[in-house]
Motif scaffolding. Structure first.
Motif, PDB file in Angstrom:
ATOM      1  N   THR A  29       0.835  -1.303   0.084  1.00 62.67           N
ATOM      2  CA  THR A  29       0.025   0.170  -0.124  1.00 62.67           C
ATOM      3  C   THR A  29       0.853   1.265  -0.033  1.00 62.67           C
ATOM      4  OG1 THR A  29      -0.122   0.142   2.493  1.00 62.67           O
ATOM      5  CG2 THR A  29      -1.936  -1.035   1.174  1.00 62.67           C
ATOM      6  N   GLU A  30       0.362   2.467  -0.599  1.00 66.80           N
ATOM      7  CA  GLU A  30       0.882   3.615  -0.548  1.00 66.80           C
ATOM      8  C   GLU A  30       0.105   4.583   0.254  1.00 66.80           C
ATOM      9  OE1 GLU A  30       4.009   3.945  -1.320  1.00 66.80           O
ATOM     10  OE2 GLU A  30       4.280   2.070  -2.376  1.00 66.80           O
ATOM     11  N   THR A  31       0.646   5.398   1.150  1.00 67.94           N
ATOM     12  CA  THR A  31      -0.437   6.143   1.905  1.00 67.94           C
ATOM     13  C   THR A  31       0.315   7.449   2.069  1.00 67.94           C
ATOM     14  OG1 THR A  31       0.851   5.625   3.988  1.00 67.94           O
ATOM     15  CG2 THR A  31      -0.888   4.137   3.225  1.00 67.94           C
ATOM     16  N   THR A  32      -0.287   8.182   3.158  1.00 69.78           N
ATOM     17  CA  THR A  32       0.195   9.760   3.079  1.00 69.78           C
ATOM     18  C   THR A  32       1.264  10.015   4.243  1.00 69.78           C
ATOM     19  OG1 THR A  32      -1.783  10.071   4.463  1.00 69.78           O
ATOM     20  CG2 THR A  32      -1.899  10.703   1.786  1.00 69.78           C
ATOM     21  N   SER A  33       1.214   8.821   5.072  1.00 67.69           N
ATOM     22  CA  SER A  33       2.002   9.014   6.407  1.00 67.69           C
ATOM     23  C   SER A  33       2.326   7.688   6.779  1.00 67.69           C
ATOM     24  CB  SER A  33       0.900   9.510   7.633  1.00 67.69           C
ATOM     25  OG  SER A  33       1.512   9.521   8.828  1.00 67.69           O
ATOM     26  N   LEU A  34       3.461   7.648   7.785  1.00 66.84           N
ATOM     27  CA  LEU A  34       4.086   6.406   8.322  1.00 66.84           C
ATOM     28  C   LEU A  34       2.939   6.143   9.661  1.00 66.84           C
ATOM     29  CD1 LEU A  34       7.788   7.072   8.377  1.00 66.84           C
ATOM     30  CD2 LEU A  34       6.396   5.470   6.855  1.00 66.84           C
ATOM     31  N   ASP A  35       2.203   6.829   9.928  1.00 67.19           N
ATOM     32  CA  ASP A  35       1.395   6.362  11.159  1.00 67.19           C
ATOM     33  C   ASP A  35       0.278   5.859  10.599  1.00 67.19           C
ATOM     34  OD1 ASP A  35      -0.386   6.250  13.181  1.00 67.19           O
ATOM     35  OD2 ASP A  35      -0.434   8.692  13.701  1.00 67.19           O
ATOM     36  N   ALA A  36       0.331   4.423  10.609  1.00 67.01           N
ATOM     37  CA  ALA A  36      -0.800   3.727  10.101  1.00 67.01           C
ATOM     38  C   ALA A  36      -2.164   3.855  10.586  1.00 67.01           C
ATOM     39  CB  ALA A  36      -0.503   1.953  10.430  1.00 67.01           C
ATOM     40  N   MET A  37      -2.429   4.533  11.783  1.00 67.72           N
ATOM     41  CA  MET A  37      -3.795   4.701  12.456  1.00 67.72           C
ATOM     42  C   MET A  37      -4.263   6.259  11.898  1.00 67.72           C
ATOM     43  SD  MET A  37      -4.674   2.307  14.391  1.00 67.72           S
ATOM     44  CE  MET A  37      -6.083   3.311  15.248  1.00 67.72           C
ATOM     45  N   GLN A  38      -3.535   6.989  11.018  1.00 64.59           N
ATOM     46  CA  GLN A  38      -3.921   8.169  10.470  1.00 64.59           C
ATOM     47  C   GLN A  38      -3.646   8.322   9.236  1.00 64.59           C
ATOM     48  OE1 GLN A  38      -4.024  11.789  13.312  1.00 64.59           O
ATOM     49  NE2 GLN A  38      -2.555  10.671  14.631  1.00 64.59           N
ATOM     50  N   ALA A  39      -3.129   7.411   8.520  1.00 63.90           N
ATOM     51  CA  ALA A  39      -2.423   7.562   6.966  1.00 63.90           C
ATOM     52  C   ALA A  39      -3.748   7.396   6.144  1.00 63.90           C
ATOM     53  CB  ALA A  39      -1.407   6.570   6.710  1.00 63.90           C
ATOM     54  N   GLU A  40      -3.831   8.124   5.015  1.00 64.64           N
ATOM     55  CA  GLU A  40      -4.963   8.087   4.233  1.00 64.64           C
ATOM     56  C   GLU A  40      -4.255   7.008   2.862  1.00 64.64           C
ATOM     57  OE1 GLU A  40      -7.737   8.805   3.623  1.00 64.64           O
ATOM     58  OE2 GLU A  40      -7.979  10.183   5.037  1.00 64.64           O
ATOM     59  N   LEU A  41      -5.202   6.083   2.542  1.00 59.02           N
ATOM     60  CA  LEU A  41      -4.768   4.998   1.516  1.00 59.02           C
ATOM     61  C   LEU A  41      -4.607   5.791   0.072  1.00 59.02           C
ATOM     62  CD1 LEU A  41      -4.231   2.087   0.662  1.00 59.02           C
ATOM     63  CD2 LEU A  41      -6.541   1.669   0.595  1.00 59.02           C
ATOM     64  N   VAL A  42      -3.584   5.960  -0.437  1.00 60.80           N
ATOM     65  CA  VAL A  42      -3.401   6.509  -1.644  1.00 60.80           C
ATOM     66  C   VAL A  42      -3.676   5.618  -2.994  1.00 60.80           C
ATOM     67  CG1 VAL A  42      -1.720   7.909  -3.064  1.00 60.80           C
ATOM     68  CG2 VAL A  42      -1.975   8.364  -0.582  1.00 60.80           C
ATOM     69  N   GLY A  43      -3.048   4.282  -2.796  1.00 65.98           N
ATOM     70  CA  GLY A  43      -3.011   3.369  -3.861  1.00 65.98           C
ATOM     71  C   GLY A  43      -2.554   1.772  -3.300  1.00 65.98           C
ATOM     72  N   VAL A  44      -2.614   1.035  -4.071  1.00 65.22           N
ATOM     73  CA  VAL A  44      -2.077  -0.420  -3.960  1.00 65.22           C
ATOM     74  C   VAL A  44      -1.598  -0.940  -5.132  1.00 65.22           C
ATOM     75  CG1 VAL A  44      -3.033  -2.708  -3.530  1.00 65.22           C
ATOM     76  CG2 VAL A  44      -4.264  -0.663  -2.416  1.00 65.22           C
ATOM     77  N   SER A  45      -0.433  -1.527  -4.774  1.00 68.08           N
ATOM     78  CA  SER A  45       0.210  -2.289  -5.819  1.00 68.08           C
ATOM     79  C   SER A  45      -0.009  -3.747  -5.677  1.00 68.08           C
ATOM     80  CB  SER A  45       1.769  -1.777  -6.061  1.00 68.08           C
ATOM     81  OG  SER A  45       2.342  -1.973  -4.571  1.00 68.08           O
ATOM     82  N   LEU A  46       0.464  -4.479  -6.675  1.00 66.39           N
ATOM     83  CA  LEU A  46       0.156  -5.877  -6.728  1.00 66.39           C
ATOM     84  C   LEU A  46       0.989  -6.479  -7.685  1.00 66.39           C
ATOM     85  CD1 LEU A  46      -3.661  -6.313  -7.691  1.00 66.39           C
ATOM     86  CD2 LEU A  46      -2.826  -6.260  -5.309  1.00 66.39           C
TER      87      LEU A  46
END
Length: 1000
Positions: A417-434
């Motif tokens: 997953t790619e997100t907006t933050s290293l804080d998994a409890m607050q980060a937004e999900l920006v994209g997914v790679s497979l």
């Protein structure tokens, strides 16, 4: 062999006679070991696979050079490379299922078989094979003929099937391990001498070659039976007299199957030979002939070495014309054209080293065996080049569905997953790679923005699948029990996806695979592992998002750049899985991964999501109290120093202590400033100097204030109103978990200030916190592993272990013991585990070093088993490079043999401690893995929130506390079982209260 050793006119036939030495090279074994020793290589000019050829040539060259060195051993008079011919052998007529389950050779190896035959001819060595017979049969026949002529025989192989030929004048030479295998080594392997090996194999069978044997009888049992009854027929004739019922019945029922097995495993020493043994006479190396072949293969480094050894001018030799069957392969219209991987001169021509080979595969790998299949999987991970231009950006539901369908068809997929933050409890999900295979990867952008990272923003970039729709499509895949999900540091992605209603299972985590295999050998980050195992350096994050103040959040990264970076992560993760997963059984850490690493991941993720409540008011009040106390300490420090200075400045402090006050022991750092670290201040304080003691108090308070009372409110989640620490499973060598953002494992428990901070961790209304803490678990583990009778008995009897130690050491009665004496025994008990020195103990107890040294000496005299354990552990680590916990976890300390005395001593202390600390860490991991199921089974609702070293923290409703306490204690106290039954009982102290301090 040099050209001077044999002229071009030297005869190829010379009768074998007494005193000769015949070398028979197991060519098929050489080929497959060469193939798996190096990463896949291709010829630069046309993409021809040449990895096996390169490894084979290097191995044969090394063998010939060492054989030519009379100081290194006996020179061969006759030499041949023996190969397996294609097609079935006579054994298939005896038993049609013989070797039927072996898979075909890897596709990129097939065209190399012919090249290797050409390589043998280029080395001017006899190359022998015969249709209908295996190479082993030819070797057996040549060996018999050589011995009958009075010659000695060296069979260059490690194949266990050839061990039946070992005997007077016949040895096996394993060149990978530089080991000669004689009768003693055969006994070590099979439990019987060489002449009985066939009988043992007849009973035990061979699953690799599909030799049936007798059910229920393995090598060890077979060896015992053959030694007792003489041979197979003697055993079968007396089978009805065997006491064990099942064994007796199987030997009677499967007697004929055992006889067939014997025919399959016994080598034919009378194979009709097309090449007589006399034709194997050493012919001498022809430099130009060999160099022509090597130049054709583009093996530049080996070409230079051969040129130097034979004094042949490379420039004057034209490359040979080498016929290549099966290359190029017929085009597959359904597949896209792939770029051939470029072979590098360094990788393609350097001789494979034994340690590099063994890091990839056990050295006794045989063709088409499960081990070879494992190696093929590993090779496939690096076979396809990392071509980032081949990755796909998925912008439509049709293409997303196609990738999901491919993953379902395969049964596995790498995810990131790619997100907006290293804080998994607050980060937004920006994209997914497979990724569905090496080089096959995609990125699914979901929330990329068009504008820059400023106040105005920009809006959602076009041509993206909506986050909600993507989650809806991905959820069935990521939760499907039939599809294995592969990720690196999955706990982060697990949390991100769990917040969107996706609970990933089943899964593998390449970070945890690497940790189970190689803890202590280096970092477990994906980039580091990629360079180590794949020889590939992934795109750095800063190249995509920038760094420092100009760093973008990932949603601000343009999709084209984000796609390449994210898809590469999934691709690399998939490749790492192919490399690391097959190593688990070979390294004997499958159970560690399956029981201690993988199942703990979702447990920790749920703990992190729950978080724990902290009371802001308590923290604020403590910050004020600490500030007042620090101010008072500063005033006292200034008075002791005779002037005011910045207490937090190491430079000013050093000038005061060693410049103006002239205290002893001052040392300057490389910068020229005085060293004022904690060890320096503790040493001065131990000598009775008051200023350093007050400085230590001030530093402790300052750290607690900045790290906890001031910082913790900033970690309170805006929605949950709780603090969510993050646990790392793979940060320590010993298996201990570490905590960060915030770190809740370093709050001191033995100081008044640390306990005050714990009062700020509180239960939710209507709930209590339960603290369940192992009592002296590391001392109990020590008593178990070192087998210390006094400690074992004391723990079994429930005696105060520190009082008992004090009584043993100082000869004082337990009753009415001076608390100071018990404190000294306690310091020694725990200090010994960590390899404490006399210097360290003297500081801890404020006694002289000589007195501390006497204490430690007396301790080892009273408990000699501890010294024995320490010495044995150091010796084991020096030999193997690692130590092992009681549950099989390996902690590697490769620097234990360092020439640096300080480094060596540090590694020795760590090695001594690791089996104890690591075993304790494994115990609590096992408890955590079992805890939730045990509470559910007891119908008790108790949420596990924190793990702090040997302690677990739960939040439980008030009316469930009494039911939860015994369940929690039972799971923790029985956590080692059934894997290990400890010699001493584990004891857990568990109690409930409104805050953490009261519960502890």
């Amino acid at each position: 062999m040099s050209d001077q050793a044999a002229s071009d006119t030297a005869p190829h036939h010379r009768p074998v006679r007494s005193g000769d030495h015949v070398f028979l090279v197991d060519g098929s074994g050489y080929i497959f070991r060469a193939y798996h020793a190096l990463p896949p290589l291709t010829r630069k000019s046309d993409g021809l696979p040449i990895g096996a050829v390169a490894g084979f040539c290097n191995m044969l060259w090394k063998l010939l050079r060492e054989a030519d060195d009379t100081a290194a051993g006996v020179k061969p008079t006759h030499l041949a490379v023996i190969l397996d011919a294609s097609g079935e052998t006579f054994r298939s007529e005896i038993f049609p299922a013989y070797k039927a389950q072996r898979p075909p050779p890897p596709a990129d190896l097939v065209p190399q078989f012919g090249l290797i035959r050409e390589a043998v001819r280029a080395f001017n060595v006899a190359c022998v094979e015969k249709t209908g017979f295996e190479a082993d049969d030819l070797i057996a026949t040549y060996a018999r003929q050589a011995r009958e002529a009075g010659a000695d025989v060296t069979i260059v192989s490690s194949d266990k099937d050839l061990m039946q030929l070992v005997g007077p004048g016949v040895i096996l030479l394993d060149t990978m391990k530089d080991r000669r295998l004689g009768p003693d080594e055969v006994v070590e392997k099979f439990g019987v001498p060489p002449e009985k090996v066939v009988d043992v194999q007849s009973l035990a069978g061979d699953s690799v070659d599909n030799v049936p044997g007798v059910p229920g009888i393995g090598i060890k049992t077979a060896a015992q039976l053959i030694l007792e009854y003489g041979d197979l027929e003697g055993l079968l004739a007396q089978a009805d007299g065997i006491k064990q019922k099942k064994r007796r019945e199987n030997l009677i029922e499967f007697a004929e199957q055992a006889r067939i097995s014997r025919k399959l495993v016994e080598l034919d020493q009378n194979t009709p030979l097309d090449e007589p043994i006399d034709a194997l006479a050493v012919r001498g190396l022809k430099g130009e002939q060999l160099i022509a072949f090597l130049k054709a293969m583009e093996f530049n480094s080996l070409t230079r070495r051969v040129s130097e050894a034979t004094s042949t001018d490379v420039a004057g030799v034209e490359p040979a014309s080498v016929p290549i069957k099966g290359w190029p392969p017929e085009a597959d219209p359904s597949a896209e054209a792939e770029k051939p991987a470029e072979s590098t001169e360094k990788a393609g021509d350097s001789a494979p080293k034994a340690d590099a080979v063994s890091a990839r595969l056990p050295a006794d790998v045989e063709p088409n065996t499960p081990a070879a299949v494992v190696a093929e999987r590993q090779a496939a991970a690096v076979a396809a080049p990392v071509d980032t231009s081949a990755y796909e950006t998925v912008r439509s539901l049709d293409r997303l569905d196609a990738w999901i369908a491919a993953a379902f068809d395969l049964g596995y997929v790498a995810v990131d997953t790619e997100t907006t933050s290293l804080d998994a409890m607050q980060a937004e999900l920006v994209g997914v790679s497979l990724s569905t295979g090496p080089g096959k990867a995609c990125y699914i952008p979901l929330l990329h923005q068009t504008g820059t990272n400023d106040l105005l923003g920009g809006g959602l970039a076009p041509d993206q699948i909506s986050q909600a729709e993507a989650i809806k499509r991905l959820k069935p895949l990521l939760e499907a029990p039939t599809v294995l999900k592969i990720a690196h540091n999955l706990k982060y992605d697990y949390l991100i996806l769990a917040r969107h209603g996706i609970h990933v299972a089943p899964f593998d985590d390449t970070m945890l695979l690497s940790y189970a295999l190689d803890a202590g050998k280096g970092g477990q980050g994906m980039d580091e592992l990629s360079e180590r195992w794949l020889g590939h350096k992934p795109i750095p994050f800063k190249e995509v998002a920038g760094s420092g103040k100009s760093m973008l959040t990932f949603d601000q990264v343009p999709i084209d750049k984000a796609s390449v970076y994210a898809a590469e992560d999934a691709d690399v993760t998939f490749r790492l899985w192919r490399v690391l997963k097959p190593r688990l059984p070979a390294d004997r850490v499958t159970t560690v991964y399956e029981t201690l690493e993988r199942p703990l991941l979702p447990v920790l993720a749920r703990m992190e999501m729950r978080g724990i409540s902290v009371d802001r008011q308590i923290l604020s009040r403590l910050s004020g109290d600490f500030a007042q106390t620090m101010a008072a300490l500063e005033a006292e420090i200034h008075e002791l120093a005779g002037e005011k200075f910045n207490v937090g400045s190491p430079k000013q402090l050093g000038d005061i202590l060693f410049g103006q006050m002239g205290l002893p022991g001052g040392k300057k750092t490389k910068t020229g400033a005085w060293a004022t670290g904690a060890d320096v201040l503790e040493d001065l304080a131990a000598q009775g100097h008051e200023l350093p003691r007050r400085l230590l108090d001030w530093r402790q308070l300052s750290k607690l204030k900045s790290t906890y009372t001031d910082a913790l409110p900033g970690f309170i989640h805006p929605e949950t109103k709780r603090v969510h620490t993050s646990y790392s499973l793979a940060a320590t060598t010993t298996g201990r978990l570490s905590s960060s953002d915030p770190n809740l494992q370093n709050i001191p428990v033995r100081t008044e200030e640390g306990r005050k901070i714990r009062t700020a961790f509180v239960a939710a209304p209507g709930h209590k916190l339960i603290s369940a803490d192992y009592s002296q678990i590391e001392l109990r583990i020590l008593a178990h592993v070192a087998e210390i009778p006094q400690l074992v008995q004391a723990f079994e009897d429930g005696i105060d272990i520190h009082a008992m130690t004090a009584s043993e050491m100082f000869g004082v009665p337990v009753e009415g013991m001076d608390p100071m004496v018990r404190r000294r025994a306690k310091a020694i008990n725990f200090g010994i585990i960590y390899g404490i020195s006399a210097f360290g103990l003297s500081n801890q107890l404020s006694i002289s070093r000589s007195e501390a040294s006497d204490y430690i000496k007396r301790y080892f005299e009273r408990f000699p088993g501890i010294r024995d354990y320490m010495e044995a552990t150091k010796a084991y680590c020096r030999e193997h490079g690692y130590v092992v916990t009681i549950f099989g976890r390996k902690a590697h300390y490769p620097e234990i043999g360092s020439s640096n005395p300080s480094m060596r001593a540090f590694m020795e202390r760590a090695a001594i401690n690791a089996p104890i600390q690591g075993s304790a860490a494994d115990v609590i991991r096992r408890a955590m893995v079992r805890m939730e199921a045990a509470l559910d089974a007891a119908n008790v609702r108790a949420d596990m929130l924190l793990q702090v070293h040997d302690e677990l923290i739960f939040e439980v409703a008030d009316d469930a506390v009494e039911a939860a306490l015994p369940v929690i204690s039972k799971v923790m106290e029985e956590a080692a079982e059934p894997a290990v039954r400890l010699r001493v009982p584990l004891k857990v102290d568990a109690r409930a209260a409104q805050n953490w301090d009261e519960a502890h």
